[in-house]
Design an enzyme around this catalytic site. Sequence first.
Site, PDB file in Angstrom:
ATOM      1  CB  SER A  42      43.779  36.308  48.691  1.00  0.00           C
ATOM      2  OG  SER A  42      44.052  34.956  48.469  1.00  0.00           O
ATOM      3  CE  LYS A  51      46.755  40.538  49.743  1.00  0.00           C
ATOM      4  NZ  LYS A  51      46.780  41.812  49.009  1.00  0.00           N
ATOM      5  CE1 TYR A  96      49.242  37.903  49.864  1.00  0.00           C
ATOM      6  CE2 TYR A  96      48.164  35.756  49.843  1.00  0.00           C
ATOM      7  CZ  TYR A  96      48.335  37.021  49.304  1.00  0.00           C
ATOM      8  OH  TYR A  96      47.587  37.405  48.211  1.00  0.00           O
ATOM      9  CE  LYS A 156      52.378  37.432  42.849  1.00  0.00           C
ATOM     10  NZ  LYS A 156      51.696  37.185  41.593  1.00  0.00           N
ATOM     11  CE1 TYR A 177      48.785  37.106  34.835  1.00  0.00           C
ATOM     12  CE2 TYR A 177      48.173  36.362  37.039  1.00  0.00           C
ATOM     13  CZ  TYR A 177      48.087  36.242  35.661  1.00  0.00           C
ATOM     14  OH  TYR A 177      47.315  35.252  35.125  1.00  0.00           O
TER      15      TYR A 177
HETATM   16  P1  NAD Z   1      52.352  41.206  41.431  1.00  0.00           P
HETATM   17  O1  NAD Z   1      53.459  40.982  42.380  1.00  0.00           O
HETATM   18  O2  NAD Z   1      52.520  40.813  40.008  1.00  0.00           O
HETATM   19  O3  NAD Z   1      51.915  42.737  41.461  1.00  0.00           O
HETATM   20  C1  NAD Z   1      52.068  43.550  42.592  1.00  0.00           C
HETATM   21  C2  NAD Z   1      52.732  44.836  42.134  1.00  0.00           C
HETATM   22  O4  NAD Z   1      52.871  45.699  43.261  1.00  0.00           O
HETATM   23  C3  NAD Z   1      54.135  44.617  41.569  1.00  0.00           C
HETATM   24  O5  NAD Z   1      54.251  45.356  40.371  1.00  0.00           O
HETATM   25  C4  NAD Z   1      55.063  45.157  42.656  1.00  0.00           C
HETATM   26  O6  NAD Z   1      56.254  45.687  42.095  1.00  0.00           O
HETATM   27  C5  NAD Z   1      54.189  46.220  43.277  1.00  0.00           C
HETATM   28  N1  NAD Z   1      54.462  46.535  44.682  1.00  0.00           N
HETATM   29  C6  NAD Z   1      54.619  45.688  45.720  1.00  0.00           C
HETATM   30  N2  NAD Z   1      54.778  46.373  46.865  1.00  0.00           N
HETATM   31  C7  NAD Z   1      54.709  47.695  46.543  1.00  0.00           C
HETATM   32  C8  NAD Z   1      54.768  48.904  47.275  1.00  0.00           C
HETATM   33  N3  NAD Z   1      54.931  48.920  48.596  1.00  0.00           N
HETATM   34  N4  NAD Z   1      54.644  50.075  46.595  1.00  0.00           N
HETATM   35  C9  NAD Z   1      54.470  50.094  45.262  1.00  0.00           C
HETATM   36  N5  NAD Z   1      54.405  48.992  44.512  1.00  0.00           N
HETATM   37  C10 NAD Z   1      54.507  47.794  45.152  1.00  0.00           C
HETATM   38  O7  NAD Z   1      51.060  40.501  42.054  1.00  0.00           O
HETATM   39  P2  NAD Z   1      49.641  40.221  41.413  1.00  0.00           P
HETATM   40  O8  NAD Z   1      49.532  38.768  41.165  1.00  0.00           O
HETATM   41  O9  NAD Z   1      49.367  41.172  40.323  1.00  0.00           O
HETATM   42  O10 NAD Z   1      48.726  40.538  42.664  1.00  0.00           O
HETATM   43  C11 NAD Z   1      48.168  41.819  42.878  1.00  0.00           C
HETATM   44  C12 NAD Z   1      47.463  41.833  44.216  1.00  0.00           C
HETATM   45  O11 NAD Z   1      46.470  40.805  44.236  1.00  0.00           O
HETATM   46  C13 NAD Z   1      48.362  41.569  45.413  1.00  0.00           C
HETATM   47  O12 NAD Z   1      47.948  42.402  46.475  1.00  0.00           O
HETATM   48  C14 NAD Z   1      48.102  40.113  45.746  1.00  0.00           C
HETATM   49  O13 NAD Z   1      48.301  39.840  47.111  1.00  0.00           O
HETATM   50  C15 NAD Z   1      46.639  39.979  45.364  1.00  0.00           C
HETATM   51  N6  NAD Z   1      46.265  38.606  45.020  1.00  0.00           N
HETATM   52  C16 NAD Z   1      46.959  37.957  44.034  1.00  0.00           C
HETATM   53  C17 NAD Z   1      46.630  36.643  43.733  1.00  0.00           C
HETATM   54  C18 NAD Z   1      47.394  35.894  42.682  1.00  0.00           C
HETATM   55  O14 NAD Z   1      47.299  34.674  42.639  1.00  0.00           O
HETATM   56  N7  NAD Z   1      48.124  36.538  41.787  1.00  0.00           N
HETATM   57  C19 NAD Z   1      45.572  36.010  44.407  1.00  0.00           C
HETATM   58  C20 NAD Z   1      44.874  36.712  45.378  1.00  0.00           C
HETATM   59  C21 NAD Z   1      45.233  38.024  45.678  1.00  0.00           C
HETATM   60  C1  UD1 Z   2      48.373  29.807  46.657  1.00  0.00           C
HETATM   61  C2  UD1 Z   2      48.587  30.338  48.043  1.00  0.00           C
HETATM   62  C3  UD1 Z   2      47.441  31.267  48.385  1.00  0.00           C
HETATM   63  C4  UD1 Z   2      47.315  32.365  47.340  1.00  0.00           C
HETATM   64  C5  UD1 Z   2      47.121  31.708  45.987  1.00  0.00           C
HETATM   65  C6  UD1 Z   2      46.949  32.728  44.923  1.00  0.00           C
HETATM   66  C7  UD1 Z   2      49.845  28.588  49.242  1.00  0.00           C
HETATM   67  C8  UD1 Z   2      49.792  27.559  50.320  1.00  0.00           C
HETATM   68  N1  UD1 Z   2      48.669  29.237  48.984  1.00  0.00           N
HETATM   69  O1  UD1 Z   2      47.172  29.103  46.640  1.00  0.00           O
HETATM   70  O2  UD1 Z   2      47.636  31.846  49.643  1.00  0.00           O
HETATM   71  O3  UD1 Z   2      46.234  33.221  47.622  1.00  0.00           O
HETATM   72  O4  UD1 Z   2      48.246  30.869  45.732  1.00  0.00           O
HETATM   73  O5  UD1 Z   2      47.980  32.806  44.054  1.00  0.00           O
HETATM   74  O6  UD1 Z   2      50.872  28.857  48.658  1.00  0.00           O
HETATM   75  N2  UD1 Z   2      50.624  22.719  42.905  1.00  0.00           N
HETATM   76  C9  UD1 Z   2      51.378  21.644  42.482  1.00  0.00           C
HETATM   77  N3  UD1 Z   2      52.660  21.862  42.072  1.00  0.00           N
HETATM   78  C10 UD1 Z   2      53.217  23.114  42.047  1.00  0.00           C
HETATM   79  C11 UD1 Z   2      52.430  24.214  42.469  1.00  0.00           C
HETATM   80  C12 UD1 Z   2      51.141  23.980  42.902  1.00  0.00           C
HETATM   81  O7  UD1 Z   2      50.917  20.509  42.491  1.00  0.00           O
HETATM   82  O8  UD1 Z   2      54.390  23.247  41.668  1.00  0.00           O
HETATM   83  C13 UD1 Z   2      49.234  22.470  43.305  1.00  0.00           C
HETATM   84  C14 UD1 Z   2      48.909  22.896  44.732  1.00  0.00           C
HETATM   85  O9  UD1 Z   2      49.169  21.870  45.632  1.00  0.00           O
HETATM   86  C15 UD1 Z   2      47.413  23.248  44.596  1.00  0.00           C
HETATM   87  C16 UD1 Z   2      47.273  23.771  43.167  1.00  0.00           C
HETATM   88  O10 UD1 Z   2      48.411  23.267  42.462  1.00  0.00           O
HETATM   89  O11 UD1 Z   2      46.639  22.087  44.712  1.00  0.00           O
HETATM   90  C17 UD1 Z   2      47.285  25.278  43.083  1.00  0.00           C
HETATM   91  O12 UD1 Z   2      48.421  25.786  43.754  1.00  0.00           O
HETATM   92  P1  UD1 Z   2      48.823  27.328  43.697  1.00  0.00           P
HETATM   93  O13 UD1 Z   2      48.837  27.793  42.286  1.00  0.00           O
HETATM   94  O14 UD1 Z   2      50.068  27.501  44.500  1.00  0.00           O
HETATM   95  O15 UD1 Z   2      47.603  28.072  44.390  1.00  0.00           O
HETATM   96  P2  UD1 Z   2      46.917  27.825  45.819  1.00  0.00           P
HETATM   97  O16 UD1 Z   2      47.539  26.712  46.552  1.00  0.00           O
HETATM   98  O17 UD1 Z   2      45.466  27.767  45.610  1.00  0.00           O
END
Ligand code: NAD
Ligand code: UD1
Length: 339
Positions: free
Chosen positions: A124, A152, A148, A84, A11
């Site tokens: 994160s 990180k 998780y 993640k 993503y």
């Molecule tokens: P995502 O799952 O869409 O993307 C991660 C990508 O890494 C995927 O394409 C997956 O196939 C690939 N992947 C996973 N393990 C692998 C490995 N060992 N070798 C090669 N490829 C691998 O996730 P995202 O939302 O794009 O998140 C990217 C990064 O950001 C992650 O490290 C995630 O923990 C971090 N992050 C995401 C969020 C969020 O809410 N999306 C928030 C905070 C941090």
């Molecule tokens: C979650 C993860 C966090 C991660 C982040 C990024 C948990 C406990 N935390 O955070 O570690 O870094 O995503 O993607 O999973 N909510 C609803 N209904 C739903 C889903 C969510 O009400 O079906 C609410 C949650 O209670 C929260 C808000 O929406 O208040 C956001 O939730 P979410 O998108 O899961 O993100 P985080 O909880 O911030």
Amino acid sequence: MHILVTGGAGYIGTHTCIALIEAGHSVVVLDNFSNSHPEALKRVEQICQRPVPFYEGDAGDADTLKYIFSQHHIDGVIHFAGSKAVGESVEKPMLYYRNNVTASQTLIETMNDAGVHTLVFSSSATVYGDPQSVPIFEDFPLGPTNPYGRSKLMVEQIIQDFCQASGAFSGIILRYFNPVGAHDSGKIGEDPNGIPNNLMPFIAQVAVGKRETLSVFGSDYPTADGTGVRDYIHVCDLADGHVKALETLHGQPGSHIFNLGTGNGISVLEMVNAYASASEQPVPYQLVARRPGDVACCYANSDHAKKVLGWEAKHDLHSMVSSSWHWQSGNPDGYQSGK
Ligand code: NAD
Ligand code: UD1
């Protein structure tokens, strides 16, 4: 610059590849498709109108990494690859420590051996755990509450220790708040496997008719409307933050930590209403119990990124929800749609 993007089919990775290419850089992607689809990279190529060199493999595999470094001149690595899902990390902690921690250690060592000294790491806001107050500054106490989040934080510590010892390595740690939305083209976006854990993709699937009702987790938080408050940030702003971080800090030894958020707290119900309005679709919801482990309120102070990187988020809530809807309505089954 020539950048290796691990997890570049995911993503945030796809959006960042586009931002890098549009800023005049070139990318090589490494992904094992454990949580993504090859179609995502094809769409990146369509949007950028150029091929994106790609390797299918594991970001924790030293031989694969060595091969890539031998084939391409790489100036820096953005390391998105990882697992993640918080709930899964509680059930399968060793998967998270292997795929997030061990793989990152191998990557750093292999980079260093190959003379590649700049790493941008996806951290994160989850590393802060339950914050003492909001907005959250980078120097707040850290206390992740699940494997998780701990994975990180461990990688952050590995990067800091290595930067200190090496004297030449630049480790840029970006703590993302809640990335949402999609590229303007509507061709790429968030495509979670199975039932979405996170709020925005769940709302999107309700709006498009794939799911009936959103469960709102908790309506008795000490917030204005009782629902949880988060710092949602447009994924294209986040992508831009990576470009700015690389352009500013490439080759500058030491570790550098930044929050990437908007500084605005949005409640669950505000998000539901904004989505319903932008999509002109009903988003039925029910108020249910709190989700274990959730905090009431979490939003960033991102002044450090503004000051050092010249970066700040530009997109507002309407842009986040309307771009999400553009992607979701055009691709109701994600990357499986309309191929
Ligand atoms: P995502 O799952 O869409 O993307 C991660 C990508 O890494 C995927 O394409 C997956 O196939 C690939 N992947 C996973 N393990 C692998 C490995 N060992 N070798 C090669 N490829 C691998 O996730 P995202 O939302 O794009 O998140 C990217 C990064 O950001 C992650 O490290 C995630 O923990 C971090 N992050 C995401 C969020 C969020 O809410 N999306 C928030 C905070 C941090
Ligand atoms: C979650 C993860 C966090 C991660 C982040 C990024 C948990 C406990 N935390 O955070 O570690 O870094 O995503 O993607 O999973 N909510 C609803 N209904 C739903 C889903 C969510 O009400 O079906 C609410 C949650 O209670 C929260 C808000 O929406 O208040 C956001 O939730 P979410 O998108 O899961 O993100 P985080 O909880 O911030």
